[in-house]
Write a protein that holds these residues in place. Structure first.
Motif, PDB file in Angstrom:
ATOM      1  N   SER A 463      -8.706 -18.257  -6.571  1.00  0.00           N
ATOM      2  CA  SER A 463      -9.704 -19.299  -6.310  1.00  0.00           C
ATOM      3  C   SER A 463      -9.025 -20.651  -6.226  1.00  0.00           C
ATOM      4  O   SER A 463      -7.878 -20.827  -6.646  1.00  0.00           O
ATOM      5  N   GLN A 464      -9.740 -21.625  -5.674  1.00  0.00           N
ATOM      6  CA  GLN A 464      -9.227 -22.990  -5.581  1.00  0.00           C
ATOM      7  C   GLN A 464      -9.033 -23.579  -6.976  1.00  0.00           C
ATOM      8  O   GLN A 464      -8.098 -24.356  -7.208  1.00  0.00           O
ATOM      9  N   GLU A 465      -9.895 -23.202  -7.902  1.00  0.00           N
ATOM     10  CA  GLU A 465      -9.775 -23.676  -9.285  1.00  0.00           C
ATOM     11  C   GLU A 465      -8.451 -23.232  -9.892  1.00  0.00           C
ATOM     12  O   GLU A 465      -7.723 -24.028 -10.505  1.00  0.00           O
ATOM     13  N   THR A 466      -8.106 -21.947  -9.723  1.00  0.00           N
ATOM     14  CA  THR A 466      -6.846 -21.426 -10.261  1.00  0.00           C
ATOM     15  C   THR A 466      -5.652 -22.131  -9.629  1.00  0.00           C
ATOM     16  O   THR A 466      -4.680 -22.477 -10.311  1.00  0.00           O
ATOM     17  N   LEU A 467      -5.723 -22.360  -8.323  1.00  0.00           N
ATOM     18  CA  LEU A 467      -4.636 -23.042  -7.623  1.00  0.00           C
ATOM     19  C   LEU A 467      -4.417 -24.448  -8.173  1.00  0.00           C
ATOM     20  O   LEU A 467      -3.287 -24.871  -8.423  1.00  0.00           O
TER      21      LEU A 467
END
Length: 488
Positions: A463-467
């Motif tokens: 996800s973008q959050e993890t990135l």
């Protein structure tokens, strides 16, 4: 204007047909690869830089050096199939050259007959009889040696030769067309291979029409329990090769319906309706988690608690918390306000304090709110004070929060200690813990190890959050996370 073709180490590069030919073997290559090989063959033995290749092969078009590198790679890939991958030589810090014997062959486009032939890597000679003739093939009429006898002076004889060649080509092309049609018809009968499903990968699906804070919180509790007590990997993002699917939705009787479906055997492994209220939520959820884990781990016998919050009121309030990240990808500061209210009911609850600390760190990182760091540090102090000496913590999330707090303060030894304790509490690491391990590895100059940890985090939670957490949590990473991001 005559065609120019090249005989390279007993292979014939037919530039008009984008192919390499030898004794019945035929390799079709892309036009740009043909142009690249023809240019190197024309200037055999000369080293060209990437910029010079762009200028001559791509006619100065605006392309990156990576395009040249990729084209050389594709050319070598084709040559390797031909057992000729030694043709292209890389000269370090300079460029590339074609290091093999080359002949240029000029062909009259009107008659298809060869006009002349010479070695680019040897002295030119007009004595064509000294060269061995190239093996004849179905598409090589243009390169056949003309008769050594004097040409006929009559137009009729010349026309007969031309028509004989055209008739021969038409027959060959007709046979090729019939062969291609037959191959296409045969391929239609071949059943494409099915996707191989991973039996240890579980998709967690929430019905959008009945999605609530409570539903999402229970899904997170299930996901965490699977990481702690099993070797199964669960994900909220849809994985097409998942061997199992765990679906949650609220039915018409206002009960929470949970179903575990085996995508491989097409059978329902577990199905249960849960009716939750503020008094029975702990007992009902914990009982379900034991049944779920027992159905996944067929040899699972021991019944244990999988929920840290044993107070029914606190647990029911925890289930009503909103998500830290909304469906639109934005952070939700209301989560901090709501969990702080629960903390007032249980000020020494280390689990709630850890969850608040982790959530606030995620929100600050994604929103780039460096000015709010004092609040995070204060949350960390309150968490540390709640831990009594020699206390045996029952939740790996508490250890994660303590490790993150020490990373912010530069206490790397303490952070490593807490992460090792967290690993002892769980069968496998979560995405967040892999990020923390990556940060610790980067700070201790273990870039390759950090790269692998970030890759695992992106695999578990693509996800973008993890990135963003890989890139900016605690400090800005020097590793290009985009290069380690797995495709989904």
């Amino acid at each position: 204007m005559a065609w120019v073709n090249y005989k390279i180490n007993n292979w014939l590069l037919i530039t008009t047909e984008n192919c390499l030919y030898k004794s019945g073997q035929n390799y079709i290559i892309e036009p740009r690869i043909t142009k690249l090989l023809a240019f190197l063959a024309k200037h055999q033995g000369i080293v060209f830089t990437r910029d010079e290749l762009i200028e001559n092969v791509w006619d100065g078009a605006v392309v990156s050096e990576q395009v040249v590198t990729q084209s050389i790679f594709e050319l070598r890939k084709t040559l390797k199939k031909m057992d000729e991958d030694h043709w292209i030589v890389t000269i370090p810090k300079r460029g590339y050259k074609l290091d093999i014997d080359v002949q240029q062959i000029y062909v009259d486009p009107n008659t298809g007959f060869k006009l002349e032939e010479f070695h680019s890597s040897h002295e030119h000679t007009n004595d064509t009889s000294s060269h061995a003739s190239f093996p004849a093939g179905p598409m090589t009429r243009a390169f056949n040696e003309t008769s050594k006898e004097a040409p006929s002076s009559t137009t009729t004889s010349s026309n007969n030769v031309k028509w004989n060649h055209w008739f021969f080509d038409i027959c060959i092309l007709t046979m090729l067309l019939i062969t291609l049609v037959f191959i296409s018809w045969s391929n239609e009968k071949i059943t494409p291979p099915t996707t191989i499903l991973n039996p240890r990968l579980i998709n967690i699906e929430l019905a959008q029409q009945s999605s609530t804070n409570q539903l999402y919180s229970i899904a997170k509790i299930i996901k965490n329990a699977l990481f702690k007590s099993t070797n199964y990997i669960s994900s909220f993002s849809e994985q097409p090769n998942a061997g199992k699917t765990l679906s949650l939705y609220v039915n018409q009787q206002h009960q929470l319906h949970i179903e575990l479906f085996n995508n491989i055997s097409k059978t329902v492994m577990l199905q249960q309706n849960l009716h939750l209220d503020s008094k029975n939520s702990y007992i009902i959820i914990d009982s379900f988690l034991n049944k779920l884990i027992q159905s996944l781990n067929y040899n699972h016998q021991q019944t244990q608690s999988h929920i840290t919050l044993t107070n029914p009121t606190i647990l029911y309030g925890y289930l009503e918390l909103p998500s830290v990240i909304n469906n639109d990808g934005h952070t939700n500061i209301n989560y901090i306000k709501q969990i702080s209210k629960l903390i007032k009911l249980s000020p020494k609850n280390s689990y709630l304090l850890a969850q608040r600390y982790l959530a606030y760190a995620i929100i600050l990182t994604i929103n780039n709110k460096v000015t709010s760091m004092p609040t995070l540090m204060n949350y960390g102090k309150v968490l540390v004070k709640s831990i009594t000496p020699n206390q045996q913590l029952v939740s790996s999330e508490i250890y994660d929060a303590l490790a993150l707090n020490d990373l912010y303060q530069g206490n790397l030894t303490a952070a490593e200690h807490y992460l090792s304790l967290a690993a002892l509490q769980s069968q496998q690491n979560t995405a967040l813990r892999y990020i923390l391990l990556g940060k610790l590895s980067e700070l201790t100059h273990q870039r390759q190890q950090a790269n692998e940890y970030y890759s695992m985090a992106m695999y578990l939670s693509p996800s973008q959050e993890t990135l963003q957490l890989c890139q900016k949590l605690v400090f800005i990473s020097e590793i290009n996370i985009a290069e380690v991001t797995p495709p989904h």
